[in-house]
Design a protein around this motif. Structure first.
Motif, mmCIF file in Angstrom:
data_model
loop_
_atom_site.group_PDB
_atom_site.id
_atom_site.type_symbol
_atom_site.label_atom_id
_atom_site.label_comp_id
_atom_site.label_asym_id
_atom_site.label_seq_id
_atom_site.Cartn_x
_atom_site.Cartn_y
_atom_site.Cartn_z
ATOM 1 N N ALA A 138 0.840 -1.197 0.000
ATOM 2 C CA ALA A 138 0.000 0.000 0.000
ATOM 3 C C ALA A 138 0.879 1.252 0.000
ATOM 4 O O ALA A 138 1.996 1.241 0.529
ATOM 5 C CB ALA A 138 -0.918 0.004 1.219
ATOM 6 N N ILE A 139 0.368 2.328 -0.571
ATOM 7 C CA ILE A 139 1.148 3.567 -0.683
ATOM 8 C C ILE A 139 1.553 4.104 0.688
ATOM 9 O O ILE A 139 2.681 4.558 0.882
ATOM 10 C CB ILE A 139 0.365 4.632 -1.467
ATOM 11 C CG1 ILE A 139 0.057 4.134 -2.882
ATOM 12 C CG2 ILE A 139 1.159 5.939 -1.524
ATOM 13 C CD1 ILE A 139 1.274 3.764 -3.707
ATOM 14 N N ASP A 140 0.653 4.045 1.671
ATOM 15 C CA ASP A 140 0.985 4.530 3.017
ATOM 16 C C ASP A 140 2.166 3.764 3.599
ATOM 17 O O ASP A 140 3.033 4.338 4.268
ATOM 18 C CB ASP A 140 -0.226 4.415 3.944
ATOM 19 C CG ASP A 140 -1.280 5.466 3.659
ATOM 20 O OD1 ASP A 140 -0.952 6.466 2.977
ATOM 21 O OD2 ASP A 140 -2.437 5.288 4.100
ATOM 22 N N THR A 141 2.197 2.460 3.344
ATOM 23 C CA THR A 141 3.302 1.632 3.831
ATOM 24 C C THR A 141 4.598 2.029 3.147
ATOM 25 O O THR A 141 5.653 2.155 3.800
ATOM 26 C CB THR A 141 3.005 0.141 3.569
ATOM 27 O OG1 THR A 141 1.804 -0.224 4.248
ATOM 28 C CG2 THR A 141 4.148 -0.732 4.061
ATOM 29 N N CYS A 142 4.546 2.234 1.847
ATOM 30 C CA CYS A 142 5.733 2.657 1.105
ATOM 31 C C CYS A 142 6.260 3.991 1.629
ATOM 32 O O CYS A 142 7.468 4.163 1.838
ATOM 33 C CB CYS A 142 5.414 2.776 -0.381
ATOM 34 S SG CYS A 142 5.003 1.215 -1.198
ATOM 35 N N MET A 143 5.340 4.934 1.853
ATOM 36 C CA MET A 143 5.733 6.246 2.355
ATOM 37 C C MET A 143 6.404 6.149 3.726
ATOM 38 O O MET A 143 7.406 6.819 3.996
ATOM 39 C CB MET A 143 4.505 7.156 2.435
ATOM 40 C CG MET A 143 3.925 7.570 1.097
ATOM 41 S SD MET A 143 5.005 8.689 0.169
ATOM 42 C CE MET A 143 4.939 10.159 1.204
#
Length: 206
Positions: A138-143
């Motif tokens: 997920a994008i939040d995890t990547c960020m």
């Protein structure tokens, strides 16, 4: 005759490529499988010099210029390192390959010339690939993962919207590629490594 196996790891920023490539290498070593790890851009002296240019946070290169530099590094690495290793019977693990150029310099900026170049050269570069392991999250995890790093490069610094575009572009690029296995790295680490292990076992036992 190519006796070795070619395994490519792809994925967005912050999906854990370095961690899981290390696991894959350790697992191959544990099973006495001779192998090398290479990366894009890089893998050769020329490639590492190009890497410094491409990942420079102050770089103002346009997408076509970046793509040409990536391909210069890629051809040099492919001909002089990857193919030689495969011919000798070694496995090759590559941290990114030509799909990254399609995604980052082609689909995301909607640069038709780069997309056309990928189509033209795809058969040449993908011919000997045994497996593409696409790491997703997920994008939040990547960020969050990117934010915890002490040092980041040009592409890691592009922000959330850029990561969203990259994720969408990978999904488009791999939608009909039967060599791709998608692994969600948000899952429990033991489960992720088990899935990678299963993929490696399948390749080893082919």
């Amino acid at each position: 005759m190519f006796k070795g196996k070619f395994i490519v790891f792809e994925g967005n920023e912050g999906t854990g490529k370095s961690t899981h490539i290390k696991f894959a290498s350790d697992y191959l070593s544990k099973n006495s499988v001779s192998h090398i790890i290479t990366r894009e851009p890089g893998g050769t002296k020329l490639g590492d010099s190009i890497r410094d240019i491409l990942l420079n946070k102050d770089s103002e290169l346009d997408a076509i210029s970046e793509a040409i530099l990536f391909y210069a590094s890629r051809v040099n690495n492919y001909r002089n390192v990857i193919l030689k290793a495969l011919k000798s019977g070694q496995f090759v693990i590559c941290d990114r390959f030509h799909y990254s150029t399609l995604v980052y310099q082609g689909i995301v900026p909607n640069e038709e010339k780069v997309i056309a170049l990928h189509k033209e050269l795809d058969n040449y570069f993908s011919e000997h690939i045994s497996k593409i392991i696409y790491l997703d999250a997920a994008i939040d995890t990547c960020m969050k993962r990117i934010g915890s790093r002490r040092i980041s490069d040009k592409f890691e610094n592009q922000g959330r919207d850029f990561l969203v575009q990259v994720k969408s572009a990978y999904e488009k690029a791999f939608s009909n590629n039967n060599k791709v296995t998608t692994i969600n790295t948000e899952d429990d680490k033991a489960l992720v490594t088990k899935k990678i292990q299963q993929e490696l076992d399948e390749i080893i036992n082919e």
